[in-house]
Design an enzyme around this catalytic site. Structure first.
Site, PDB file in Angstrom:
ATOM      1  N   ASP A   9       0.878  -1.167   0.000  1.00 20.70           N
ATOM      2  CA  ASP A   9       0.000   0.000   0.000  1.00 20.70           C
ATOM      3  C   ASP A   9       0.914   1.216   0.000  1.00 20.70           C
ATOM      4  O   ASP A   9       1.505   1.555   1.024  1.00 20.70           O
ATOM      5  CB  ASP A   9      -0.883  -0.034   1.260  1.00 20.70           C
ATOM      6  CG  ASP A   9      -1.600   1.289   1.496  1.00 20.70           C
ATOM      7  OD1 ASP A   9      -1.613   2.126   0.579  1.00 20.70           O
ATOM      8  OD2 ASP A   9      -2.148   1.478   2.594  1.00 20.70           O
ATOM      9  N   LYS A  62       3.207  11.449  -3.558  1.00 18.19           N
ATOM     10  CA  LYS A  62       2.296  10.588  -4.311  1.00 18.19           C
ATOM     11  C   LYS A  62       1.240  11.436  -5.034  1.00 18.19           C
ATOM     12  O   LYS A  62       0.714  11.056  -6.067  1.00 18.19           O
ATOM     13  CB  LYS A  62       1.614   9.610  -3.365  1.00 18.19           C
ATOM     14  CG  LYS A  62       0.773   8.557  -4.065  1.00 18.19           C
ATOM     15  CD  LYS A  62       0.221   7.613  -3.043  1.00 18.19           C
ATOM     16  CE  LYS A  62      -0.926   6.792  -3.543  1.00 18.19           C
ATOM     17  NZ  LYS A  62      -1.629   6.187  -2.405  1.00 18.19           N
ATOM     18  N   GLU A 103      -7.162   0.916  -4.080  1.00 19.40           N
ATOM     19  CA  GLU A 103      -7.090   0.809  -2.621  1.00 19.40           C
ATOM     20  C   GLU A 103      -8.411   0.368  -1.987  1.00 19.40           C
ATOM     21  O   GLU A 103      -8.416  -0.549  -1.161  1.00 19.40           O
ATOM     22  CB  GLU A 103      -6.633   2.152  -2.027  1.00 19.40           C
ATOM     23  CG  GLU A 103      -5.151   2.394  -2.270  1.00 19.40           C
ATOM     24  CD  GLU A 103      -4.741   3.843  -2.152  1.00 19.40           C
ATOM     25  OE1 GLU A 103      -5.566   4.681  -1.731  1.00 19.40           O
ATOM     26  OE2 GLU A 103      -3.585   4.150  -2.493  1.00 19.40           O
ATOM     27  N   ASP A 113     -12.681   5.656   2.360  1.00 19.45           N
ATOM     28  CA  ASP A 113     -11.233   5.670   2.592  1.00 19.45           C
ATOM     29  C   ASP A 113     -10.725   7.107   2.629  1.00 19.45           C
ATOM     30  O   ASP A 113     -10.515   7.732   1.594  1.00 19.45           O
ATOM     31  CB  ASP A 113     -10.543   4.874   1.469  1.00 19.45           C
ATOM     32  CG  ASP A 113      -9.034   4.811   1.648  1.00 19.45           C
ATOM     33  OD1 ASP A 113      -8.495   5.461   2.574  1.00 19.45           O
ATOM     34  OD2 ASP A 113      -8.378   4.114   0.854  1.00 19.45           O
TER      35      ASP A 113
END
Ligand code: AMP
Length: 585
Positions: free
Chosen positions: A16, A79, A150, A176
């Site tokens: 992850d 990211k 994810e 999330d």
């Protein structure tokens, strides 16, 4: 040779690659369970940070710990930039260090080389971002077996528990909220099939935004108390940010939190506190935005909130009590699922997927089949800029679809294919992904088809091939460039726009159809004139009808003309041509 065999026999890990923290996990075949792998500091998650000092490069905890002292040479949050254009090549290389670090952590723990990995990305990462993630894995010496979303990974982690009582379909909503990104997904689990029904999200919303609100709050307070502005002092800001993040976490279990920074700025100490209520107020618009995204996702899936069986919390920021309260209220008091650790669920699901892809039927991992969907329709521009959809929105991927396309003119020697994604009827109102030419087409009437094949792989990367079957001439395009697929917010925008312009789009399509029908009819009339034995007065009538139609179709003002103008003229042309056709056979 021996080395290569050992690599492939090795473990396959799930990674992850989070915006703020990363986590790596492995399926332990002999113990039939997922193991979250701790790093050299003994932590189960590793900060996604890279830093440079004078003579070394630091990664993870080591980088984060020195961030306040070395703010300008510490990269965090990158990211958010992955796969996007940015000028600094050093920054780009640093990002590539994370999968490398994750591989090192896994190898140290497993005491054997790790080569195969499944890496997760936010559901809304576009093609170029996915490709950049795969490249980062490859540079780190990993064979990236699959990129998965994810929330899907989280649903796997969660759904594995739930499957025993899952004879019928179970709808799972994954919420999330991480450090830098926000993703929601609606999945259904039936037997061993996990299918993503819809996704929505925001690639620029997460815990760091809540931290930023706290930072500005305290910057103002410090200014008010001391008449000093710290907003351009990177070191002070970095220290304050770290303290704010800590305070935010405290506010998830306490109603007040304090900030204490000795010798904060020009030797002045800074001591302050904040209540949970104030924190909630500072972020109320962001929390509301989260709920709006939840609503949009359900709308996209055309599912009523009452049909959702489970609401799963993922990501560190989903621990914020106000976020949980609002979400629970939205789902009319439903208990939220918190049984899995929100920081580890994604790596957990990725590890299970990695074990299955690596070991196949031999793996002891629970069997499952993953089905993701494409968030926007994919297709190309055809005559009069009409969007011809080849892969409709929400189609399960991987998918391969074939379609025929037709050159507009007789004896056209090449065909230009313009590939778009979007929901609008007019191709150029959608997002142009790329274009390419198929040349050397065999001279033929305009009805001669060019065969196209759209392949969207399990990682969400699109490849379009087009071929003139009669000559074998072909060409293809893979959509991975920076001008590539759209981000979450852009996708949402496009879908909303399509709704807004629905009536106008229907009108556009109807007009394009009317114009094409007239165009086709003119083409037939022109064909009838060639080498035929028509009476001179019929020829004259036809020529004048063709001229009038061509003027109508090619007129610069055609955009302004109403549909009925073309429909009526087609009828008039038919009144002229049909009796002639009947007479000449
Ligand atoms: P993730 O990207 O899922 O690792 O989430 C990291 C984010 O979660 C960071 O912004 C953290 O500050 C935030 N976070 C972690 N624990 C808590 C907590 N107890 N309360 C509020 N935010 C948290």
């Amino acid at each position: 040779m021996k080395r290569a065999r050992k690599y492939y026999e090795g473990h396959a890990v799930g990674i992850d690659l989070g915006t703020t923290y990363s986590c790596v996990a492995v399926w332990q075949e002999q113990h039939c369970r997922v193991e979250i792998i701790h790093n050299d500091q003994g932590n189960r998650t590793t900060p996604s940070s890279v830093a440079f000092t004078q003579n070394q490069r630091l990664i993870g905890d080591a980088a984060k710990n020195q961030a306040a002292a070395n703010p300008t040479n510490t990269v965090f949050d990158a990211k958010r930039l992955i796969g996007r254009k940015y000028s600094d090549p050093i920054v780009k290389n640093d990002i590539l260090m994370w999968p490398f670090k994750m591989r090192e952590i896994a190898e140290a723990f497993l005491e054997s080389p790790v080569r195969n990995a499944v890496i997760t990305v936010p559901a809304y990462f576009n093609g170029s971002q996915r490709k950049a993630t795969i490249d980062a894995g490859i540079i780190a010496g990993l064979n990236v077996m699959r990129i998965i979303n994810e929330p899907t990974a989280a649903a796997i982690a969660y759904g594995l528990d739930k499957r025993s009582n899952c004879a019928s379909e179970r709808n799972i909503f994954v919420f999330d909220l991480g450090g830098g990104t926000f993703d929601v997904s609606l999945l259904t689990i039936k037997g061993k099939v996990f299918q993503v029904k819809a996704t929505a999200g925001n690639t620029h919303l997460g815990g760091e935004d809540f931290d930023n609100r706290l930072v500005s709050y305290f910057v103002k307070e410090f200014n008010r108390k001391n008449k000093l502005d710290i907003s351009s002092n990177a070191k002070a800001l970095r220290r304050l940010r770290t303290a704010c993040e800590k305070a935010k976490r405290t506010l998830s279990h306490a109603v007040t939190a304090t900030i204490e920074l000795d010798a904060f700025f020009t030797g002045i100490d800074f001591c302050s506190s904040i209540t949970r209520a104030r924190f909630e107020e500072l972020n109320s618009d962001l929390f509301r935005e989260c709920l709006e995204t939840v609503d949009r996702c359900l709308n996209n899936a055309k599912m009523d909130k009452a049909s959702v069986h489970d609401v799963v919390l993922v990501g560190g920021s989903s621990r914020i009590p106000k976020v949980q309260q609002l979400l629970q209220e939205f789902f009319r008091g439903k208990e939220l699922c918190k049984s899995i650790n929100p920081d580890e669920a994604v790596a957990y699901g990725a590890a299970v997927t990695a074990a299955l892809l690596n070991g196949g039927a031999k793996s002891t991992a629970p069997d499952l089949v993953l089905q993701d969907v494409t968030p926007l329709s994919l297709g190309q521009a055809v005559r009069r800029d009409v969007m011809s959809v080849v892969i409709p929105r929400n189609t399960t991927i991987p998918v391969k679809k074939k379609a025929n396309f037709y050159p507009i003119k007789d004896n056209q020697s090449y065909m230009l294919l313009k590939i778009y994604e979007g929901e609008r009827a007019r191709a150029s109102d959608n997002n142009l992904l790329g274009q390419f030419k198929v040349s050397g087409i065999r001279p033929a009437p305009k009805g001669h088809p060019i065969f196209a094949c759209y392949e969207l792989d399990a990682d969400g990367i699109l490849c379009v091939t087009a071929e003139d079957k009669s000559t074998g001439n072909k060409n293809h395009i893979t959509i991975t460039n920076d001008k590539g697929r759209l981000s979450g917010a852009e996708i949402e925008g496009l879908i909303e726009e399509a709704e807004r312009y629905k009536v106008a789009d229907e009108k556009f399509l109807e007009k394009a159809k009317a114009m094409n029908a007239l165009d086709d009819y003119v083409y037939d009339m022109e064909k009838a004139l060639i080498g035929s034995k028509l009476f001179p007065e019929d020829k004259k009538k036809l020529n004048s009808a063709i001229d009038k139609a061509r003027t109508l179709l090619d007129d610069g003002d055609k955009e302004k003309k109403e549909i009925h103008v073309f429909v009526e003229y087609l009828n008039e042309a038919k009144r002229i041509f049909e009796p002639i056709k009947a007479r000449t056979g």
